[in-house]
Design a protein around this motif. Structure first.
Motif, short mmCIF file in Angstrom:
data_model
loop_
_atom_site.label_atom_id
_atom_site.label_comp_id
_atom_site.label_asym_id
_atom_site.label_seq_id
_atom_site.Cartn_x
_atom_site.Cartn_y
_atom_site.Cartn_z
N VAL A 105 0.85 -1.20 0.00
CA VAL A 105 0.00 0.00 0.00
C VAL A 105 0.88 1.26 0.00
CG1 VAL A 105 -2.10 -1.01 0.97
CG2 VAL A 105 -0.28 -0.24 2.52
N LEU A 106 2.02 1.13 -0.66
CA LEU A 106 2.96 2.27 -0.78
C LEU A 106 3.29 2.88 0.58
CD1 LEU A 106 1.37 3.94 -3.96
CD2 LEU A 106 3.23 2.29 -3.87
N ALA B 289 1.54 3.28 3.23
CA ALA B 289 0.53 4.16 3.83
C ALA B 289 0.64 4.05 5.35
CB ALA B 289 -0.87 3.75 3.36
N ARG C 139 7.98 0.31 -4.06
CA ARG C 139 8.03 1.41 -5.04
C ARG C 139 7.52 2.74 -4.49
NH1 ARG C 139 3.41 2.80 -7.84
NH2 ARG C 139 1.59 1.49 -7.48
N ALA D 67 2.55 6.81 0.96
CA ALA D 67 1.36 7.42 0.34
C ALA D 67 0.55 8.21 1.36
CB ALA D 67 0.52 6.35 -0.31
N ALA E 140 -1.50 9.16 4.96
CA ALA E 140 -2.42 8.47 5.88
C ALA E 140 -3.07 7.28 5.18
CB ALA E 140 -3.50 9.44 6.33
N ASP E 141 -3.23 6.19 5.91
CA ASP E 141 -3.89 5.01 5.35
C ASP E 141 -5.38 5.29 5.23
OD1 ASP E 141 -5.20 2.56 4.93
OD2 ASP E 141 -3.46 1.48 5.71
N LEU E 142 -5.81 5.50 3.99
CA LEU E 142 -7.20 5.88 3.77
C LEU E 142 -8.14 4.69 3.91
CD1 LEU E 142 -6.67 8.37 0.79
CD2 LEU E 142 -6.80 8.86 3.24
N ARG F 50 -9.18 4.30 7.33
CA ARG F 50 -10.09 5.37 7.71
C ARG F 50 -11.53 5.10 7.28
NH1 ARG F 50 -7.05 9.60 9.55
NH2 ARG F 50 -5.91 8.36 11.07
N TYR G 111 1.97 11.90 15.22
CA TYR G 111 2.91 12.50 14.27
C TYR G 111 3.84 13.55 14.90
CZ TYR G 111 0.23 10.62 10.27
OH TYR G 111 -0.37 9.80 9.36
N ALA H 284 0.94 13.22 4.24
CA ALA H 284 1.83 13.21 5.40
C ALA H 284 3.12 12.45 5.11
CB ALA H 284 1.10 12.60 6.60
N ASP I 80 -0.61 18.79 6.54
CA ASP I 80 -0.34 18.61 7.97
C ASP I 80 1.01 17.94 8.17
OD1 ASP I 80 -0.69 15.88 7.43
OD2 ASP I 80 -2.74 15.83 8.20
O1 T3D Z 1 -2.96 9.72 9.85
C1 T3D Z 1 -3.70 10.74 9.76
O2 T3D Z 1 -4.92 10.70 9.74
C2 T3D Z 1 -3.09 12.10 9.67
C3 T3D Z 1 -3.49 12.80 8.45
C4 T3D Z 1 -2.71 12.75 7.33
C5 T3D Z 1 -3.19 13.41 6.10
C6 T3D Z 1 -2.76 12.75 4.83
O3 T3D Z 1 -1.72 12.13 4.69
S1 T3D Z 1 -3.87 13.01 3.60
C7 T3D Z 1 -3.15 12.21 2.21
C8 T3D Z 1 -3.54 10.78 2.13
N1 T3D Z 1 -2.94 10.19 0.95
C9 T3D Z 1 -3.47 10.32 -0.25
O4 T3D Z 1 -4.48 10.95 -0.45
C10 T3D Z 1 -2.78 9.59 -1.38
C11 T3D Z 1 -3.64 8.46 -1.88
N2 T3D Z 1 -2.93 7.70 -2.88
C12 T3D Z 1 -2.77 8.13 -4.15
O5 T3D Z 1 -3.22 9.19 -4.53
C13 T3D Z 1 -2.03 7.21 -5.08
O6 T3D Z 1 -2.05 5.92 -4.54
C14 T3D Z 1 -0.56 7.65 -5.28
C15 T3D Z 1 -0.53 8.92 -6.14
C16 T3D Z 1 0.14 7.89 -3.95
C17 T3D Z 1 0.19 6.54 -6.05
O7 T3D Z 1 -0.53 6.19 -7.20
P1 T3D Z 1 -0.17 4.86 -7.99
O8 T3D Z 1 -1.03 4.83 -9.21
O9 T3D Z 1 1.30 4.80 -8.18
O10 T3D Z 1 -0.53 3.64 -6.99
P2 T3D Z 1 -1.97 3.10 -6.63
O11 T3D Z 1 -2.36 2.00 -7.58
O12 T3D Z 1 -2.94 4.21 -6.44
O13 T3D Z 1 -1.70 2.48 -5.17
C18 T3D Z 1 -1.07 1.21 -5.02
C19 T3D Z 1 -1.78 0.51 -3.87
O14 T3D Z 1 -1.59 1.29 -2.69
C20 T3D Z 1 -3.28 0.43 -4.09
O15 T3D Z 1 -3.71 -0.77 -3.49
P3 T3D Z 1 -4.26 -1.98 -4.44
O16 T3D Z 1 -5.29 -1.42 -5.31
O17 T3D Z 1 -3.03 -2.41 -5.18
O18 T3D Z 1 -4.74 -2.99 -3.44
C21 T3D Z 1 -3.80 1.61 -3.31
O19 T3D Z 1 -5.11 1.46 -2.88
C22 T3D Z 1 -2.85 1.61 -2.13
N3 T3D Z 1 -2.76 2.95 -1.53
C23 T3D Z 1 -2.19 4.04 -2.08
N4 T3D Z 1 -2.29 5.07 -1.25
C24 T3D Z 1 -2.94 4.63 -0.16
C25 T3D Z 1 -3.24 3.27 -0.33
N5 T3D Z 1 -3.87 2.56 0.59
C26 T3D Z 1 -4.23 3.23 1.72
N6 T3D Z 1 -3.99 4.52 1.94
C27 T3D Z 1 -3.34 5.26 1.03
N7 T3D Z 1 -3.05 6.56 1.30
#
Ligand code: T3D
Length: 259
Positions: free
Chosen positions: A23-24, A26, A58, A62, A64-66, A69, A85, A110, A141
């Motif tokens: 999950v990159l 997360a 890779r 990524a 916070a683990d969405l 959530r 954090y 984050a 944040d």
């Molecule tokens: O902890 C707290 O609450 C504090 C608050 C913190 C605030 C934040 O951090 S808000 C930001 C949260 N993160 C995001 O919004 C990023 C979400 N992810 C993406 O937009 C994309 O995954 C990326 C741009 C980072 C990468 O895209 P890509 O195409 O290279 O990879 P992918 O296919 O989207 O992801 C690969 C796998 O990782 C996929 O799982 P699967 O389908 O192979 O089973 C995807 O669901 C998983 N993954 C990626 N990001 C997250 C995640 N799983 C959980 N949480 C994630 N943030």
């Protein structure tokens, strides 16, 4: 320590690896607890004189683990930030030894904040950086509104936060978020080389450099001059300063001990 974070010490370098590659890397509760423990351990251990922060697979992280959530019901992310954090970000900034962030892949939300908390940020050519927060209705944040404007300037910080566009590693380097970019296959070796070099240097001077630079934007010139003088008084009492000067005069390589 949890399997979500790997901790390894060799030749004075602690390498902390975020390890949820599927999950990159997360950030869920387990990973964050492990990361805090690893960062605290590296900060406390005098035998560790440089720290590397990187991700498995890779991604760097990524953010916070969405998925965690989605089913968790209403959450107060502010409370999560305070509890999980802030200590970690503050410790990365203040620990008395250099921290290298080796950004091996995407650093989002984050995850990008954590990367930017390092003293020196290196990146793989395929790495990318996204202030992903606004895409899901959040604000930057974990230090992003502190680090990004200071490193890249206010206009870039505003645009990156509002537009949430992905920056590639070279663009991130061009605007000052990254020190150096390496080919993907070379990042680990180059990071290791730099970290081992730093671990053999005058650690207390690095600690004081961090102290001075951490204070600089809160001080006026007179205050900063005074802080520099105070730190220099401390630095010139270290064994490493004596060794540095003696080695220079004797035309030999200094043997710094971090004392
Ligand atoms: O902890 C707290 O609450 C504090 C608050 C913190 C605030 C934040 O951090 S808000 C930001 C949260 N993160 C995001 O919004 C990023 C979400 N992810 C993406 O937009 C994309 O995954 C990326 C741009 C980072 C990468 O895209 P890509 O195409 O290279 O990879 P992918 O296919 O989207 O992801 C690969 C796998 O990782 C996929 O799982 P699967 O389908 O192979 O089973 C995807 O669901 C998983 N993954 C990626 N990001 C997250 C995640 N799983 C959980 N949480 C994630 N943030």
């Amino acid at each position: 320590m949890t399997e979500s974070v790997l901790y390894h010490v060799s030749e004075g370098v602690a390498t902390i690896t975020l390890n949820r590659p599927d999950v990159l890397n997360a950030l869920n509760a387990e990973l964050l607890a492990g990361l805090r423990e690893a960062i605290d351990k590296a900060a406390r251990d005098d035998a560790v004189r440089a720290v590397v922060l990187t991700g498995a697979g890779r991604g760097f992280s990524a953010g916070a683990d969405l998925a965690a959530r989605k089913d968790a019901g209403p959450v107060d992310a502010g409370q999560t930030l305070r509890e999980r954090y802030h200590h970690m970000i503050l410790t990365l900034r203040s620990m008395p030894k250099p921290v290298i962030s080796a950004v091996n892949g995407v650093a989002a939300g984050a995850g990008m904040s954590i990367a930017l908390a390092g003293d020196v940020v290196l990146a793989a050519r395929s790495a990318s950086f996204i202030q992903a927060f606004s895409k899901i209705g959040l604000v930057p944040d974990a230090g992003s509104t502190y680090f990004v404007p200071r490193l890249a300037g206010e206009m870039r910080a505003r645009a990156l936060a509002i537009l949430a566009e992905k920056l590639d590693a070279e663009e991130a380097q061009r605007i000052g978020l990254v020190w150096k970019v390496y080919d993907d296959a070379a990042l680990a070796d180059e990071t290791g080389k730099l970290a081992r070099h730093l671990a053999g240097m005058p650690t207390q001077a690095y600690a004081m450099i961090k102290e001075a630079l951490n204070a600089t934007f809160g001080n006026d010139l007179a205050e900063q001059l005074e802080l520099e003088a105070t730190l220099q008084s401390r630095a010139c009492k270290t064994e490493d300063f004596r060794e540095g000067v003696t080695a220079f005069v004797e035309k030999r390589k200094p043997q710094f001990k971090g004392r």
